[in-house]
Write an enzyme that holds these catalytic residues in place. Structure first.
Site, PDB file in Angstrom:
ATOM      1  N   TYR A 194      -2.096  -0.986  10.609  1.00  0.00           N
ATOM      2  CA  TYR A 194      -2.204  -1.257   9.177  1.00  0.00           C
ATOM      3  C   TYR A 194      -0.927  -0.855   8.454  1.00  0.00           C
ATOM      4  CZ  TYR A 194      -4.111  -1.154   4.419  1.00  0.00           C
ATOM      5  OH  TYR A 194      -4.331  -1.364   3.081  1.00  0.00           O
ATOM      6  N   SER A 239       0.853  -1.186   0.000  1.00  0.00           N
ATOM      7  CA  SER A 239       0.000   0.000   0.000  1.00  0.00           C
ATOM      8  C   SER A 239       0.888   1.234   0.000  1.00  0.00           C
ATOM      9  CB  SER A 239      -0.905   0.001   1.240  1.00  0.00           C
ATOM     10  OG  SER A 239      -1.656   1.195   1.330  1.00  0.00           O
TER      11      SER A 239
END
Length: 264
Positions: A156, A142
């Site tokens: 995350y 990401s």
């Protein structure tokens, strides 16, 4: 169009979102696609591809369970042959609270899926690829954690940064075995998970949340799962045969501005 005819491709997190879009694209490009997901929806997704004339098979699996993963990959090899390509798309996000209030269970859940799940499926697929002396893996990292971060994203960001490191280390371990390992780093992509988050934030008008997110991107919109799939398919393909251990960022330029001020 890229050609995956005669190739066996495994896509995790394939019931919806970017994983599903990738599975659909690879099937259209000739691959025998094995869709993996913990959701029953994976079987529906596979049937839809079969009904459209493509070679697709759905497997319900818990990627955090190595025994379950090995069982499914053994079945795939027995039924379709050695695995040529793996897309590690399965992932979760728990962004509900600040770091000092975040439940340890939320962190553990993200570690289990985003890191251990990738570990398990990669080990299983690599057995085929090493035997063939050829193969390619694409991991979903990401822009979060690797380039940028917001509040509520500590856990995350940590897991997606781990994917970055795992990708590069796996590359160096298997580059002499004919296996390439790359990653994609999505920015804001309109997936069912993002839509669900928007609905939780503003149940009466989730589209307002989604519009605001899109407006914050320099390109003026969120990306689509199909655009993500195009990047993944390229990295998997023979056209990317000299690319390994690298990343493709697709974020509509959201990680580039030095300030949040937009010019007219």
């Amino acid at each position: 169009m890229l050609d995956f005819t005669g190739r066996v491709a495994v896509v995790t997190g394939a019931a919806m979102g970017m994983g599903n879009a990738t599975a659909r694209l690879l099937a259209k490009q000739g691959a025998t696609v094995c869709l993996l997901d913990i959701s029953d929806g994976v079987e529906v997704a596979a049937r839809e591809l079969v009904d459209s004339g493509y070679k697709a098979y759905g497997y319900k699996v818990n990627v955090t369970d190595q025994v379950d993963v090995d069982r499914v990959f053994d079945n795939i090899v027995a039924e379709h042959g050695l695995v040529d390509h793996l897309v590690n798309s399965a992932g979760i996000a728990r962004l509900s609270s600040m770091f000092d209030e975040q439940a340890d269970a939320n962190l553990q859940a993200m570690i289990d899926v985003n890191i251990i799940g990738l570990w398990n499926t990669s080990k299983a697929a690599l057995r085929s690829m090493v035997e063939k002396k050829k193969g390619s893996i694409v991991n979903f990292s990401s822009v979060t954690g690797t380039f940028v971060a917001d509040a509520h994203e500590v856990g995350y960001a940590a897991t997606k940064s781990a994917v970055w490191g795992m990708t590069k280390a796996m590359c160096m371990e298997f580059v002499t075995e004919g296996v390439r390992v790359n990653m994609v780093c999505p920015g804001m992509i309109r997936t069912p998970m993002v839509e669900k988050s928007a609905a939780e934030m503003m149940p009466d008008n989730p589209e307002a949340v989604l519009s605001a997110i899109g407006a914050s991107v320099p390109m003026g919109r969120m990306g689509t799962p199909e655009e993500a799939a195009n990047a993944v398919a390229f990295l998997l393909s023979d056209e990317a045969s000299y690319i390994t251990g690298r990343e493709i960022v697709f974020d509509g330029a959201s990680t580039l501005p030095e300030t949040n001020v937009k010019s007219d």
